[in-house]
Design a protein around this motif. Structure first.
Motif, PDB file in Angstrom:
ATOM      1  N   LYS A 181       0.830  -1.210   0.000  1.00  0.00           N
ATOM      2  CA  LYS A 181       0.000   0.000   0.000  1.00  0.00           C
ATOM      3  C   LYS A 181       0.861   1.256   0.000  1.00  0.00           C
ATOM      4  N   ASN A 182       2.049   1.174   0.651  1.00  0.00           N
ATOM      5  CA  ASN A 182       2.914   2.360   0.715  1.00  0.00           C
ATOM      6  C   ASN A 182       3.282   2.854  -0.679  1.00  0.00           C
ATOM      7  N   LEU A 183       3.478   1.915  -1.620  1.00  0.00           N
ATOM      8  CA  LEU A 183       3.800   2.322  -2.978  1.00  0.00           C
ATOM      9  C   LEU A 183       2.576   2.933  -3.652  1.00  0.00           C
ATOM     10  N   GLY A 184       1.417   2.316  -3.426  1.00  0.00           N
ATOM     11  CA  GLY A 184       0.199   2.812  -4.070  1.00  0.00           C
ATOM     12  C   GLY A 184      -0.229   4.187  -3.580  1.00  0.00           C
ATOM     13  N   MET A 185       0.225   4.585  -2.405  1.00  0.00           N
ATOM     14  CA  MET A 185      -0.168   5.881  -1.838  1.00  0.00           C
ATOM     15  C   MET A 185       0.797   7.011  -2.229  1.00  0.00           C
ATOM     16  N   ASP A 189       3.867  13.061  -8.438  1.00  0.00           N
ATOM     17  CA  ASP A 189       5.195  13.659  -8.578  1.00  0.00           C
ATOM     18  C   ASP A 189       6.279  12.722  -8.056  1.00  0.00           C
ATOM     19  N   THR A 190       5.961  11.985  -6.998  1.00  0.00           N
ATOM     20  CA  THR A 190       6.963  11.087  -6.399  1.00  0.00           C
ATOM     21  C   THR A 190       7.157   9.831  -7.241  1.00  0.00           C
ATOM     22  N   ILE A 191       6.080   9.243  -7.750  1.00  0.00           N
ATOM     23  CA  ILE A 191       6.180   7.982  -8.500  1.00  0.00           C
ATOM     24  C   ILE A 191       6.789   8.192  -9.873  1.00  0.00           C
ATOM     25  N   ASP A 192       6.576   9.367 -10.439  1.00  0.00           N
ATOM     26  CA  ASP A 192       7.083   9.625 -11.784  1.00  0.00           C
ATOM     27  C   ASP A 192       8.614   9.611 -11.779  1.00  0.00           C
ATOM     28  N   ILE A 218      13.383   2.291 -20.543  1.00  0.00           N
ATOM     29  CA  ILE A 218      12.152   1.832 -21.195  1.00  0.00           C
ATOM     30  C   ILE A 218      10.963   2.414 -20.430  1.00  0.00           C
ATOM     31  N   ALA A 219      10.069   3.042 -21.138  1.00  0.00           N
ATOM     32  CA  ALA A 219       8.943   3.736 -20.486  1.00  0.00           C
ATOM     33  C   ALA A 219       7.887   2.753 -19.995  1.00  0.00           C
ATOM     34  N   VAL A 220       7.399   3.015 -18.784  1.00  0.00           N
ATOM     35  CA  VAL A 220       6.245   2.294 -18.233  1.00  0.00           C
ATOM     36  C   VAL A 220       5.138   3.341 -18.090  1.00  0.00           C
ATOM     37  N   ASN A 221       4.292   3.403 -19.094  1.00  0.00           N
ATOM     38  CA  ASN A 221       3.244   4.421 -19.116  1.00  0.00           C
ATOM     39  C   ASN A 221       2.069   3.950 -18.270  1.00  0.00           C
ATOM     40  N   VAL A 222       1.801   4.679 -17.209  1.00  0.00           N
ATOM     41  CA  VAL A 222       0.777   4.240 -16.266  1.00  0.00           C
ATOM     42  C   VAL A 222      -0.141   5.413 -15.907  1.00  0.00           C
ATOM     43  N   THR A 223      -1.405   5.106 -15.772  1.00  0.00           N
ATOM     44  CA  THR A 223      -2.373   6.114 -15.282  1.00  0.00           C
ATOM     45  C   THR A 223      -2.329   6.106 -13.762  1.00  0.00           C
ATOM     46  N   TRP A 224      -2.067   7.274 -13.182  1.00  0.00           N
ATOM     47  CA  TRP A 224      -1.833   7.326 -11.719  1.00  0.00           C
ATOM     48  C   TRP A 224      -2.700   8.421 -11.099  1.00  0.00           C
ATOM     49  N   ILE A 225      -3.355   8.067 -10.016  1.00  0.00           N
ATOM     50  CA  ILE A 225      -4.134   9.077  -9.274  1.00  0.00           C
ATOM     51  C   ILE A 225      -3.137  10.011  -8.608  1.00  0.00           C
ATOM     52  N   ALA A 226      -3.236  11.291  -8.931  1.00  0.00           N
ATOM     53  CA  ALA A 226      -2.194  12.242  -8.550  1.00  0.00           C
ATOM     54  C   ALA A 226      -1.988  12.300  -7.043  1.00  0.00           C
ATOM     55  N   ASN A 227      -3.073  12.350  -6.289  1.00  0.00           N
ATOM     56  CA  ASN A 227      -2.948  12.456  -4.839  1.00  0.00           C
ATOM     57  C   ASN A 227      -3.882  11.427  -4.195  1.00  0.00           C
ATOM     58  N   ASP A 231      -7.719   3.755   0.610  1.00  0.00           N
ATOM     59  CA  ASP A 231      -7.276   2.410   0.194  1.00  0.00           C
ATOM     60  C   ASP A 231      -7.638   2.112  -1.258  1.00  0.00           C
ATOM     61  N   ASN A 232      -8.816   2.547  -1.684  1.00  0.00           N
ATOM     62  CA  ASN A 232      -9.234   2.288  -3.061  1.00  0.00           C
ATOM     63  C   ASN A 232      -8.293   2.952  -4.062  1.00  0.00           C
ATOM     64  N   ASP A 233      -7.856   4.160  -3.752  1.00  0.00           N
ATOM     65  CA  ASP A 233      -6.913   4.847  -4.646  1.00  0.00           C
ATOM     66  C   ASP A 233      -5.596   4.075  -4.737  1.00  0.00           C
ATOM     67  N   ALA A 234      -5.105   3.573  -3.597  1.00  0.00           N
ATOM     68  CA  ALA A 234      -3.853   2.808  -3.584  1.00  0.00           C
ATOM     69  C   ALA A 234      -3.987   1.537  -4.411  1.00  0.00           C
ATOM     70  N   VAL A 235      -5.149   0.841  -4.273  1.00  0.00           N
ATOM     71  CA  VAL A 235      -5.378  -0.403  -5.032  1.00  0.00           C
ATOM     72  C   VAL A 235      -5.405  -0.110  -6.521  1.00  0.00           C
ATOM     73  N   THR A 236      -6.080   0.976  -6.904  1.00  0.00           N
ATOM     74  CA  THR A 236      -6.178   1.341  -8.313  1.00  0.00           C
ATOM     75  C   THR A 236      -4.803   1.640  -8.887  1.00  0.00           C
TER      76      THR A 236
END
Length: 604
Positions: A181-185, A189-192, A218-227, A231-236
């Motif tokens: 979950k720590n990664l999903g949260m 700006d941090t994950i990019d 190599i690019a990993v293009n991912v849709t990410w919830i900005a903030n 828990d649902n946001d982290a799972v997504t």
């Protein structure tokens, strides 16, 4: 005058019988061509003739022996002719490598040919045969009492052959990427720009869809919830990243299979309780791999291990830095140990962690201790098949030892004729002998060191009698004996044995290549000396054959004079005896008429 006895007739009959016997002997000699057909014909002559015949037949065979010796020498000299050609090519390459116009890659190419030529010298030494007698690898006593038909078991020195036999892997390697979950949260700006490094390739997350700053990634293009706020946001976020990362890896690295699996993260409780089920990506290789192959594939990332962990797919609590493969295959690998002779006192056979020592005095036994097994087999007065039966019994005892388990890598064994067939399902983990996962095999021939590398001594029977021999030897002509054999590092010298791993170094520098020229010159000198010796022997044997032919001819002539019939003289003798026989017959007829004269006396 007497009537009861006709002495004249008896006399004529005796002479007739003698003449007929003489004619019979004449006919026997004329029809056989032999003067002596039985010992009674000439007892002394027969004895002398038989001694001559043994010499004559011995000389004939000695002549054939000398011709066989010449054929063997020609075979040997022909092989050395090819060795000379190889050495001349090696010297040519060394001269080329000594020129400073070459780059390191050029010398590496030259070195590759030198290595192959060196191994070919070893092959010629080990396979040049005459009537199955190996000519140039030394005394045949320098062979092990048993040989493995696996290329993984090889000579390592000191009369020892050893190796690790492994099965072909039948399952792919895997690693589990565990996203918490720590990664999903993390915010956008941090994950990019965060990275994964897998199998030497770097995958960079592009969460803002504005491209990568490092074009080598190599690019990993991912849709990410900005903030992400719950828990649902982290799972997504985690599930989106799992899909994007798998697609990027499979598309850019053929090492991995599209069957790599995703276990999506899930929120099974309250949306705000801070607890989710981690998401997992199980990377699976496209081909089956052994542990040593899997260990070459490293995995790492820029995340902390509270955000992302790499886990062993079998033990999901263990973190790893490389892929993991099973150490057991679904199918076993079988190979044979073929025994050329019964083991001798002091010989040793190691199978996995079981060490079998052969003795001619100690009683047979088996003992297990601390994951190891030791056994003694008494070979005194036993045949090879009896010894193999005892080895089979010891292996059975070791397999039944569930406490110490000294043969865990041994899946099956059997005895077929003079061979011991062994099977293992263990794959290669890259361990060295003594600490490997595979089935370890070691053969120690106790008297090998006393015989290896010795010249092959030969005795040629080139006369009809015991002492009439010609002795010579064939020198060992393998790469080690010529000073050319090296270990894989190209510098460690191997002194004896058909075991070259590489050839003399010509790739390090021009100076090293120049030094190699002198070494190769010495090898050429040794081969020239051996060929000269063989040529001199061949010339000597040709004179030997001429002498044998002359002696054979003269002795045959002498034997013929004793044993054979002089046909002209015998024919004259036959004619005489034939006439005498006819005369004796006539006189016998006349003498039979003489008693009739008595009738004239009776008439008066």
């Amino acid at each position: 005058m007497r009537i009861n006895h006709n002495i004249q007739a008896l006399n004529a009959y005796r002479n007739l019988a003698a003449n007929q016997l003489s004619v019979s002997k004449n006919l026997e000699r004329l029809s056989s061509g032999l003067r002596i057909n039985r010992a009674a014909d000439d007892a002394a002559g027969l004895a002398i003739s038989e001694k001559m015949r043994s010499q004559i037949r011995g000389l004939q065979m000695a002549e054939r022996n000398a011709l066989d010796a010449i054929s063997m020498i020609q075979t040997a000299e022909g092989a050395l002719n090819e060795v000379h050609s190889i050495l001349q090519r090696m010297r040519e390459l060394a001269v080329q490598a000594a020129n400073d116009t070459l780059e390191a890659s050029d010398r590496a190419a030259i070195q590759a040919e030198i290595d192959q030529l060196t191994k070919e010298i070893d092959r010629i030494a080990d396979t040049t045969q005459f009537n199955q007698k190996i000519l140039f690898s030394g005394s045949p006593k320098g062979k092990a009492f048993a040989q493995a038909n696996s290329s993984k078991v090889s000579y390592v020195g000191n009369g020892t052959w050893e190796g690790i036999v492994t099965a072909t892997p039948t399952e792919p390697a895997k690693v589990v990427l565990d996203f918490s979950k720590n990664l999903g949260m993390l915010n956008q700006d941090t994950i990019d720009g965060q990275t994964f490094t897998i199998n030497g390739k770097t995958y960079q997350i592009d969460a803002k869809n504005n491209g990568l700053t490092n074009t080598g990634h190599i690019a990993v293009n991912v849709t990410w919830i900005a903030n992400p706020a719950n828990d649902n946001d982290a799972v997504t976020n985690i599930n989106n990243l799992l899909t994007a990362l798998k697609n990027a890896i499979v598309a850019n690295d053929s090492t991995f299979s599209s069957t790599s699996t995703i276990t999506n993260a899930a929120d099974n409780g309250s949306n705000t309780d801070g607890t989710i089920t981690n998401g997992r990506l199980t990377l699976i290789t496209a081909k089956n791999m052994s542990p040593t192959e899997a260990s070459m594939i490293n995995v790492s990332s820029s995340f902390t291990n509270t955000q992302l962990k790499y886990l062993d797919p079998v033990n999901l609590t263990s973190e790893v830095t490389t892929l993991k493969a099973k150490d057991q295959a679904l199918a076993s690998e079988s190979f044979t140990l073929t025994f050329a002779e019964p083991p001798k006192n002091g010989d040793v056979l190691k199978i996995d962690n079981l060490t079998i020592t052969f003795s001619d005095s100690t009683a047979s036994s088996y003992v297990g201790s601390g994951g190891q097994g030791t056994a003694t087999i008494n070979v005194n007065g036993k045949t090879l098949f009896e010894v193999l039966d005892e080895i089979k019994q010891v292996l059975g005892d070791a397999q039944a030892d569930n406490v110490h388990q000294p043969v865990r890598a041994l899946t099956a064994f059997s005895v077929v004729g003079s061979s011991l067939v062994l099977s293992t399902d263990r794959t290669d983990d890259g361990g060295t002998f003594g600490s490997a996962n595979g089935l370890e095999i070691q053969i120690v021939d106790s008297d090998f060191e006393a015989n290896k590398g010795k010249e092959l001594k030969l005795e040629m029977q080139i006369g009809a009698n015991e002492s009439e021999t010609l002795g010579f030897d064939l020198s060992v002509m393998d790469a080690a004996s010529l000073g050319l054999a090296r270990k894989a590092d190209h510098t460690t010298l191997l002194s004896v044995g058909v075991n070259a791993e590489a050839g003399i170094d010509v790739s390090t520098s021009a100076e090293v290549a120049r030094a190699a020229i002198t070494v190769i010159d010495e090898a050429i000198r040794k081969v020239s000396e051996e060929r000269g010796k063989l040529g001199a022997l061949q010339n000597r044997l040709e004179h030997t054959i001429n002498n044998l032919k002359t002696a054979h001819e003269n002795l045959t002539s002498a034997e013929s004079r004793i044993r054979d019939t002089d046909m002209a003289m015998e024919m004259a003798e036959f004619t005489k005896n034939n006439i005498l026989t006819q005369a004796a017959q006539a006189m016998l007829a006349q003498s039979n008429q003489l008693p009739q004269g008595i009738l004239q006396l009776l008439k008066s």
